[in-house]
Design a protein around this motif. Sequence first.
Motif, PDB file in Angstrom:
ATOM      1  N   ASN A 186      57.873  40.114  48.637  1.00  0.00           N
ATOM      2  CA  ASN A 186      58.010  40.381  47.202  1.00  0.00           C
ATOM      3  C   ASN A 186      56.705  40.121  46.455  1.00  0.00           C
ATOM      4  O   ASN A 186      56.431  40.736  45.426  1.00  0.00           O
ATOM      5  CB  ASN A 186      59.112  39.510  46.602  1.00  0.00           C
ATOM      6  N   GLN A 187      55.884  39.209  46.975  1.00  0.00           N
ATOM      7  CA  GLN A 187      54.604  38.895  46.324  1.00  0.00           C
ATOM      8  C   GLN A 187      53.464  39.796  46.786  1.00  0.00           C
ATOM      9  O   GLN A 187      52.620  40.193  45.992  1.00  0.00           O
ATOM     10  CB  GLN A 187      54.194  37.447  46.634  1.00  0.00           C
ATOM     11  N   ALA A 276      60.790  34.102  45.003  1.00  0.00           N
ATOM     12  CA  ALA A 276      62.139  33.787  45.477  1.00  0.00           C
ATOM     13  C   ALA A 276      62.628  34.868  46.430  1.00  0.00           C
ATOM     14  O   ALA A 276      62.391  36.053  46.202  1.00  0.00           O
ATOM     15  CB  ALA A 276      63.094  33.679  44.292  1.00  0.00           C
ATOM     16  N   ALA A 277      63.298  34.448  47.487  1.00  0.00           N
ATOM     17  CA  ALA A 277      63.872  35.422  48.425  1.00  0.00           C
ATOM     18  C   ALA A 277      65.085  34.818  49.122  1.00  0.00           C
ATOM     19  O   ALA A 277      65.176  33.597  49.285  1.00  0.00           O
ATOM     20  CB  ALA A 277      62.838  35.849  49.464  1.00  0.00           C
ATOM     21  N   PHE A 387      65.186  42.641  48.915  1.00  0.00           N
ATOM     22  CA  PHE A 387      63.843  42.490  48.345  1.00  0.00           C
ATOM     23  C   PHE A 387      63.805  43.093  46.945  1.00  0.00           C
ATOM     24  O   PHE A 387      64.692  43.853  46.549  1.00  0.00           O
ATOM     25  CB  PHE A 387      62.822  43.219  49.223  1.00  0.00           C
ATOM     26  N   LEU A 388      62.732  42.814  46.211  1.00  0.00           N
ATOM     27  CA  LEU A 388      62.501  43.506  44.933  1.00  0.00           C
ATOM     28  C   LEU A 388      62.207  44.976  45.232  1.00  0.00           C
ATOM     29  O   LEU A 388      61.561  45.295  46.250  1.00  0.00           O
ATOM     30  CB  LEU A 388      61.309  42.889  44.203  1.00  0.00           C
ATOM     31  N   HIS A 394      52.519  47.171  46.748  1.00  0.00           N
ATOM     32  CA  HIS A 394      51.362  46.274  46.896  1.00  0.00           C
ATOM     33  C   HIS A 394      50.208  46.891  47.661  1.00  0.00           C
ATOM     34  O   HIS A 394      49.165  46.257  47.840  1.00  0.00           O
ATOM     35  CB  HIS A 394      51.809  44.954  47.549  1.00  0.00           C
ATOM     36  N   ALA A 395      50.375  48.117  48.139  1.00  0.00           N
ATOM     37  CA  ALA A 395      49.283  48.819  48.819  1.00  0.00           C
ATOM     38  C   ALA A 395      49.370  50.283  48.410  1.00  0.00           C
ATOM     39  O   ALA A 395      50.440  50.772  48.024  1.00  0.00           O
ATOM     40  CB  ALA A 395      49.394  48.670  50.329  1.00  0.00           C
TER      41      ALA A 395
END
Length: 498
Positions: A186-187, A276-277, A387-388, A394-395
């Motif tokens: 998520n990050q 958070a996960a 997951f979000l 993110h890529a």
Amino acid sequence: MTWSLAAATALVGVLTAASSVAVSPGGVYPRDISDVCNQIKAAITNDSAVEFSLLDFNPTYNKDVGHWMTSSSQQAACSVEPGTAEDVGKILQILGDTNTPFAVKGGGHASNPGWSSTTGVQIAMYRFGEVNYDSTTNTVTVGAGLIWDDVYAGLEEHEVMVVGGRVTGVGVAGFTLGGGFSWKTNQFGLTVDNLSGYELVLANGSVLSVTAESYPDLFFGLKGGYNNFGIVTRFVLNTHPQGQVWGGLITITANHADEVTAATLKFQNSVSDPKAAILPTYNFLIGSLGVSLLMFYDGPTPPAGIFDDFLAIPYFTKDVSTRSFVDLVQVSPANATGGQRGIFHTVSVLEYTPAIMAAVKNESEFWGERLSLTASGSFISYDVEPFLSSLFSHAPEGSSAYPPSRAQGLLPLNIYYAWTLAAYDDVMHDAARQSAAQLTAVVEAEGQDIAGAALYGNYAMFDTPLERLYGDNIAKLQAIRATYDPNGVMALAGGWKF
Ligand SMILES: Cc1cc2nc3c(=O)[nH]c(=O)nc-3n(C[C@H](O)[C@H](O)[C@H](O)COP(=O)(O)OP(=O)(O)OC[C@H]3O[C@@H](n4cnc5c(N)ncnc54)[C@H](O)[C@@H]3O)c2cc1C
Ligand SMILES: *[C@@H]1O[C@H](CO)[C@@H](O)[C@H](O)[C@H]1NC(C)=O
Ligand SMILES: *[C@@H]1O[C@H](CO)[C@@H](O)[C@H](O)[C@H]1NC(C)=O
Ligand SMILES: *[C@@H]1O[C@H](CO)[C@@H](O)[C@H](O)[C@H]1NC(C)=O
Ligand SMILES: *[C@@H]1O[C@H](CO)[C@@H](O)[C@H](O)[C@H]1NC(C)=O
Ligand SMILES: *[C@@H]1O[C@H](CO)[C@@H](O)[C@H](O)[C@H]1NC(C)=O
């Protein structure tokens, strides 16, 4: 019998079974493969070794051919543990010249039979075991024979972390070559989104340092493309600062399963904190349903509210605390559920709804009851991974073989069946296919357009069409394969093949 007592009994049984080794079916191999083993033995340096079964009295050989699921193992003519990239090159050249079937194994957690096993030459990467942190580049070079536990333990003193596995025992290599869904996803995205290089040995023996600059085509292809281009000996992963984390495992009996479902839906719909996960798993074990719930927060104390609903559910066991990252990963009982025959399959979900969650519970009870009575089914399990929906953001689009599109976030639901008797392999595989089809129908009935959505290669069953994993990337991947392995040597090893 209560779920609790049954679960404890089953875990003890499974642990006992897992520690005994497979029996060699005679130990007779075609003369030509033994010759290849001896040819390899003569060619490698003393950093590497060839091992034979010796009627099952060779623990190194047994470890080399062993897997988390026993159905993923085969009796190889010999095993080879290379210790240098140059020796990997010599081995590949001999295998190619003699057209010998082989397999390459990292942590041995492949769920598909024959993906990292063979009756030919088993290559086991254990001697690639380094964890070399470089504080000037914020990267760590890790050997392809490691499991994530080792990487996390090695990084602890440097107070940094990578985007890696969530539970104990899983190999770095197959996980990273397929994509990699992490507590950190998520990050930071997938493991392949946080990677700056590979050491790759081609079938012609050349050792390449693959980065975005040196070999952009291979750098793209290795992010999801497994063993199609050669054998990876080292991964260079990006790191980021890491302190204590919070979380752990709660197990919950069937009568409280609906409370987990409600809390999971609320978590998905209200928690946007990427630190958070959760990983709730609906398991059918010895006659009844139970839920295993893993929780993670990337900090010593989670903000108030995030996990309260889960913590309020009456539990059977609870091991939740502020702890080190490696301690959190090792709290999972993943080792205990291996050691049997098994298969994974998967469905991609855009978001969980009450109807989808009800279907997950129904599937685990329906197939759990049926398969335990008729097909030696011992553990029927469904992992919900909420997951979000931003997880692929993110890529950049087009930066990796998997996922083939980053336009929408796909949440991989993992189906895991374990059983004891080989006679039921086909029945179990077919049940997992039927269950995936049923869940797909429920997801589509909820209005989610997942007809062409990519499936995750580390969860998908072996007969899943390649297009479902790689979409429009296939032609590009085939061209990269043809450039770097023109003679198709890597096709002698199992797996998803371009
Ligand atoms: C208990 C358990 C938990 C899991 N949890 C997660 C999770 O949280 N997130 C997630 O994304 N996945 C998870 N998985 C799936 C996991 O990513 C796959 O099982 C993965 O293939 C494991 O890698 P491995 O090295 O252990 O497997 P292996 O069986 O050793 O290898 C798998 C594949 O990679 C190839 N390969 C291995 N090493 C090399 C190499 N050096 N060079 C080229 N090819 C190589 C093999 O040929 C094979 O095709 C989990 C699996 C299990 C069993
Ligand atoms: C390995 O080979 C080198 C020379 O190539 C030799 O110096 C060394 O002693 C050998 N090591 C072992 C353990 O045999
Ligand atoms: C992971 O990759 C993403 C995208 O490239 C980047 O934003 C993030 O900083 C990376 N994280 C780490 C830990 O390297
Ligand atoms: C799980 O098994 C691996 C070996 O495959 C071992 O290294 C690891 O420590 C085990 N985990 C736990 C929690 O016992
Ligand atoms: C439960 O699952 C089975 C198998 O997929 C299906 O036939 C049945 O209709 C489901 N029941 C409910 C109530 O959804
Ligand atoms: C191996 O193949 C690569 C890629 O085609 C090529 O660059 C390299 O020169 C080859 N190496 C040898 C030793 O032939």
